[in-house]
Design an enzyme around this catalytic site. Structure first.
Site, PDB file in Angstrom:
ATOM      1  N   ASP A 176      30.397  30.209  41.242  1.00 43.43           N
ATOM      2  CA  ASP A 176      31.748  30.421  40.906  1.00 43.43           C
ATOM      3  C   ASP A 176      32.299  30.218  39.448  1.00 43.43           C
ATOM      4  O   ASP A 176      31.505  29.522  38.517  1.00 43.43           O
ATOM      5  CB  ASP A 176      32.451  29.406  42.026  1.00 43.43           C
ATOM      6  CG  ASP A 176      34.030  29.375  42.034  1.00 43.43           C
ATOM      7  OD1 ASP A 176      34.575  30.545  41.813  1.00 43.43           O
ATOM      8  OD2 ASP A 176      34.453  28.315  41.809  1.00 43.43           O
ATOM      9  N   LEU A 177      33.369  30.779  39.154  1.00 38.57           N
ATOM     10  CA  LEU A 177      33.752  30.581  37.748  1.00 38.57           C
ATOM     11  C   LEU A 177      34.862  29.427  37.572  1.00 38.57           C
ATOM     12  O   LEU A 177      34.397  28.377  36.934  1.00 38.57           O
ATOM     13  CB  LEU A 177      34.379  31.775  37.207  1.00 38.57           C
ATOM     14  CG  LEU A 177      35.151  31.894  35.861  1.00 38.57           C
ATOM     15  CD1 LEU A 177      33.827  31.828  34.988  1.00 38.57           C
ATOM     16  CD2 LEU A 177      36.070  33.119  35.590  1.00 38.57           C
ATOM     17  N   ASP A 178      36.022  29.543  38.160  1.00 36.39           N
ATOM     18  CA  ASP A 178      36.789  28.368  38.168  1.00 36.39           C
ATOM     19  C   ASP A 178      36.554  27.157  38.657  1.00 36.39           C
ATOM     20  O   ASP A 178      36.218  27.091  39.857  1.00 36.39           O
ATOM     21  CB  ASP A 178      38.416  28.760  38.536  1.00 36.39           C
ATOM     22  CG  ASP A 178      39.369  27.785  38.376  1.00 36.39           C
ATOM     23  OD1 ASP A 178      39.384  26.970  37.505  1.00 36.39           O
ATOM     24  OD2 ASP A 178      40.202  27.856  39.237  1.00 36.39           O
TER      25      ASP A 178
ATOM     26  N   THR B 275      39.782  26.712  34.414  1.00 41.55           N
ATOM     27  CA  THR B 275      40.714  27.482  34.190  1.00 41.55           C
ATOM     28  C   THR B 275      41.985  27.365  35.130  1.00 41.55           C
ATOM     29  O   THR B 275      43.083  27.752  34.816  1.00 41.55           O
ATOM     30  CB  THR B 275      40.347  29.120  34.518  1.00 41.55           C
ATOM     31  OG1 THR B 275      39.522  29.320  35.633  1.00 41.55           O
ATOM     32  CG2 THR B 275      39.740  29.899  33.117  1.00 41.55           C
TER      33      THR B 275
ATOM     34  N   LYS C 109      43.200  27.211  44.662  1.00 41.77           N
ATOM     35  CA  LYS C 109      42.019  27.413  43.844  1.00 41.77           C
ATOM     36  C   LYS C 109      41.030  28.462  44.818  1.00 41.77           C
ATOM     37  O   LYS C 109      40.964  28.011  45.894  1.00 41.77           O
ATOM     38  CB  LYS C 109      41.320  25.890  43.885  1.00 41.77           C
ATOM     39  CG  LYS C 109      41.931  25.203  42.619  1.00 41.77           C
ATOM     40  CD  LYS C 109      41.215  23.909  42.263  1.00 41.77           C
ATOM     41  CE  LYS C 109      41.760  23.165  41.209  1.00 41.77           C
ATOM     42  NZ  LYS C 109      41.045  21.981  40.944  1.00 41.77           N
TER      43      LYS C 109
ATOM     44  N   ARG D 297      44.899  36.374  43.064  1.00 44.19           N
ATOM     45  CA  ARG D 297      46.229  36.240  42.395  1.00 44.19           C
ATOM     46  C   ARG D 297      47.588  36.732  43.373  1.00 44.19           C
ATOM     47  O   ARG D 297      48.422  35.839  43.540  1.00 44.19           O
ATOM     48  CB  ARG D 297      46.214  37.374  41.429  1.00 44.19           C
ATOM     49  CG  ARG D 297      47.125  37.005  40.266  1.00 44.19           C
ATOM     50  CD  ARG D 297      47.390  38.067  39.279  1.00 44.19           C
ATOM     51  NE  ARG D 297      45.955  38.228  38.786  1.00 44.19           N
ATOM     52  CZ  ARG D 297      45.733  39.209  37.784  1.00 44.19           C
ATOM     53  NH1 ARG D 297      46.522  40.400  37.655  1.00 44.19           N
ATOM     54  NH2 ARG D 297      44.242  39.450  37.290  1.00 44.19           N
TER      55      ARG D 297
ATOM     56  N   SER E 165      32.939  35.426  41.580  1.00 42.56           N
ATOM     57  CA  SER E 165      34.569  34.823  41.363  1.00 42.56           C
ATOM     58  C   SER E 165      35.705  35.675  42.093  1.00 42.56           C
ATOM     59  O   SER E 165      35.632  37.042  41.854  1.00 42.56           O
ATOM     60  CB  SER E 165      34.684  34.665  39.847  1.00 42.56           C
ATOM     61  OG  SER E 165      35.843  34.570  39.580  1.00 42.56           O
ATOM     62  N   ALA E 166      36.596  35.124  42.278  1.00 42.82           N
ATOM     63  CA  ALA E 166      37.907  35.981  42.692  1.00 42.82           C
ATOM     64  C   ALA E 166      38.674  36.287  41.589  1.00 42.82           C
ATOM     65  O   ALA E 166      39.461  37.475  41.771  1.00 42.82           O
ATOM     66  CB  ALA E 166      38.788  34.868  43.669  1.00 42.82           C
ATOM     67  N   SER E 167      38.389  36.126  40.516  1.00 44.82           N
ATOM     68  CA  SER E 167      39.225  36.429  39.270  1.00 44.82           C
ATOM     69  C   SER E 167      38.730  38.016  38.870  1.00 44.82           C
ATOM     70  O   SER E 167      37.762  37.999  38.532  1.00 44.82           O
ATOM     71  CB  SER E 167      39.036  35.395  38.258  1.00 44.82           C
ATOM     72  OG  SER E 167      39.556  35.681  36.921  1.00 44.82           O
TER      73      SER E 167
ATOM     74  N   ASN F 202      39.799  38.470  35.796  1.00 48.00           N
ATOM     75  CA  ASN F 202      39.690  38.333  34.345  1.00 48.00           C
ATOM     76  C   ASN F 202      38.208  37.622  34.118  1.00 48.00           C
ATOM     77  O   ASN F 202      37.966  37.098  32.964  1.00 48.00           O
ATOM     78  CB  ASN F 202      40.913  37.272  33.831  1.00 48.00           C
ATOM     79  CG  ASN F 202      42.078  37.875  34.191  1.00 48.00           C
ATOM     80  OD1 ASN F 202      42.488  38.981  33.781  1.00 48.00           O
ATOM     81  ND2 ASN F 202      43.009  37.313  34.822  1.00 48.00           N
TER      82      ASN F 202
ATOM     83  N   LYS G   6      37.146  35.304  49.508  1.00 42.75           N
ATOM     84  CA  LYS G   6      36.691  34.098  50.033  1.00 42.75           C
ATOM     85  C   LYS G   6      37.679  33.439  51.056  1.00 42.75           C
ATOM     86  O   LYS G   6      38.856  33.752  50.656  1.00 42.75           O
ATOM     87  CB  LYS G   6      36.442  33.300  49.003  1.00 42.75           C
ATOM     88  CG  LYS G   6      35.372  33.637  47.896  1.00 42.75           C
ATOM     89  CD  LYS G   6      35.341  32.536  46.633  1.00 42.75           C
ATOM     90  CE  LYS G   6      34.557  33.268  45.662  1.00 42.75           C
ATOM     91  NZ  LYS G   6      34.803  32.227  44.369  1.00 42.75           N
TER      92      LYS G   6
ATOM     93  N   GLU H 227      30.026  26.021  44.062  1.00 43.72           N
ATOM     94  CA  GLU H 227      31.300  26.414  44.423  1.00 43.72           C
ATOM     95  C   GLU H 227      32.177  25.200  44.302  1.00 43.72           C
ATOM     96  O   GLU H 227      31.705  24.046  44.744  1.00 43.72           O
ATOM     97  CB  GLU H 227      31.471  27.068  45.839  1.00 43.72           C
ATOM     98  CG  GLU H 227      31.839  28.536  45.896  1.00 43.72           C
ATOM     99  CD  GLU H 227      33.332  28.770  45.346  1.00 43.72           C
ATOM    100  OE1 GLU H 227      34.085  27.870  45.136  1.00 43.72           O
ATOM    101  OE2 GLU H 227      33.462  30.040  45.203  1.00 43.72           O
ATOM    102  N   ASP H 228      33.404  25.028  43.940  1.00 46.39           N
ATOM    103  CA  ASP H 228      34.063  24.010  43.998  1.00 46.39           C
ATOM    104  C   ASP H 228      35.471  24.036  45.109  1.00 46.39           C
ATOM    105  O   ASP H 228      36.292  23.252  45.242  1.00 46.39           O
ATOM    106  CB  ASP H 228      34.847  23.569  42.771  1.00 46.39           C
ATOM    107  CG  ASP H 228      36.148  24.752  42.350  1.00 46.39           C
ATOM    108  OD1 ASP H 228      36.003  26.022  42.762  1.00 46.39           O
ATOM    109  OD2 ASP H 228      37.113  24.418  42.002  1.00 46.39           O
TER     110      ASP H 228
END
Ligand code: B16
Ligand code: MG
Length: 218
Positions: free
Chosen positions: A12-14, A20, A48, A52, A117-119, A121, A148, A172-173
């Site tokens: 995962d990213l964030d 972020t 989280k 968006r 990731s869900a982002s 960006n 997710k 994942e967080d």
């Protein structure tokens, strides 16, 4: 310890590679202020791992406000413009503890890894961190239609890695992300507090405890 080479890791990213969430929070808080909605750091936890569009719905629900579609579209654009401004200064020093070393070790050991990731960006962020080309595959909010805990993002990543889901380990967080990994038939390592990540196969309180050997313990 040498790891069996059929495994692959999906990050995962964030909250896993970089924090972020603090920039998302600043941008959403400004939107909430303009809408007259009280939006706290604790409320931000609800966003989280959430897309968006869904994040805005959660904030509107918190403030019991309804908007028409064109108002929502304008807000989503304004939020993202502000967020992009905030992250434009981001650099590799903002990677979470131990992550750069871990990714480097995986790369040196020829263990493939992907982003899930869900982002929308995500690619831009990995490029700012100078690690985009370390990833065998980058799957982000532009590639999937189901958020997710739907497994789509991780199943797409497994496919692009050329791996069976049972050979993939997700880091994942967010609770929704852990559920997405389990729904995909993958192993999941949670980063954070066990009470928020109950379905994870293993939970670590911080990324600094995550090493290449952690993946052998699952
Ligand atoms: P964007 P992840 C998620 O990233 C964030 O946790 C979440 O707060 C954010 O709303 C979402 O990305 C969408 O981000 O506005 O950049 O498309 O944890 O899935 O890497
Ligand atoms: Mg996350």
């Amino acid at each position: 310890m040498i790891m069996t080479n059929h495994k692959a890791i999906i990050f995962d990213l964030d909250g896993v590679i970089v924090d972020t969430a603090k920039y998302h929070f600043i941008a959403w808080q400004e939107i909430a202020r303009q809408l007259g909605i009280n939006f706290t750091k604790m409320d931000n936890e609800l966003l989280k791992g959430v897309s968006r569009v869904q994040s805005l719905e959660i904030i509107l629900e918190l403030g019991q406000k309804s908007l028409n579609q064109s108002e929502k579209d304008a807000i989503l654009e304004a939020k993202n413009t502000h967020y992009l401004e905030l992250i434009s200064q981001m650099n590799k020093d903002e990677m979470l503890p131990g992550i750069k070393e871990l990714l480097w070790d995986l790369k040196q050991s020829n263990i493939p890894f992907a982003l899930g990731s869900a982002s929308k960006n995500a690619r831009r962020i990995l490029e700012a961190l100078n690690i985009a080309d370390w990833f065998t595959a980058i799957v982000d909010g532009n590639d999937v239609s189901k958020a997710k805990p739907d497994p789509e993002v991780f199943l797409t990543a497994a496919k692009r890695l050329g791996k069976q889901p049972e050979h993939c380990i997700v880091v994942e967080d967010a609770q929704a992300g852990i559920l997405a990994a389990k729904n995909a038939g993958m192993k999941a390592i949670g980063i954070g507090q066990p009470e928020n990540l109950q379905q994870a196969d293993m939970v670590l309180p911080d990324t600094k405890y995550l090493t290449i050997n952690t993946f052998n313990e699952l």
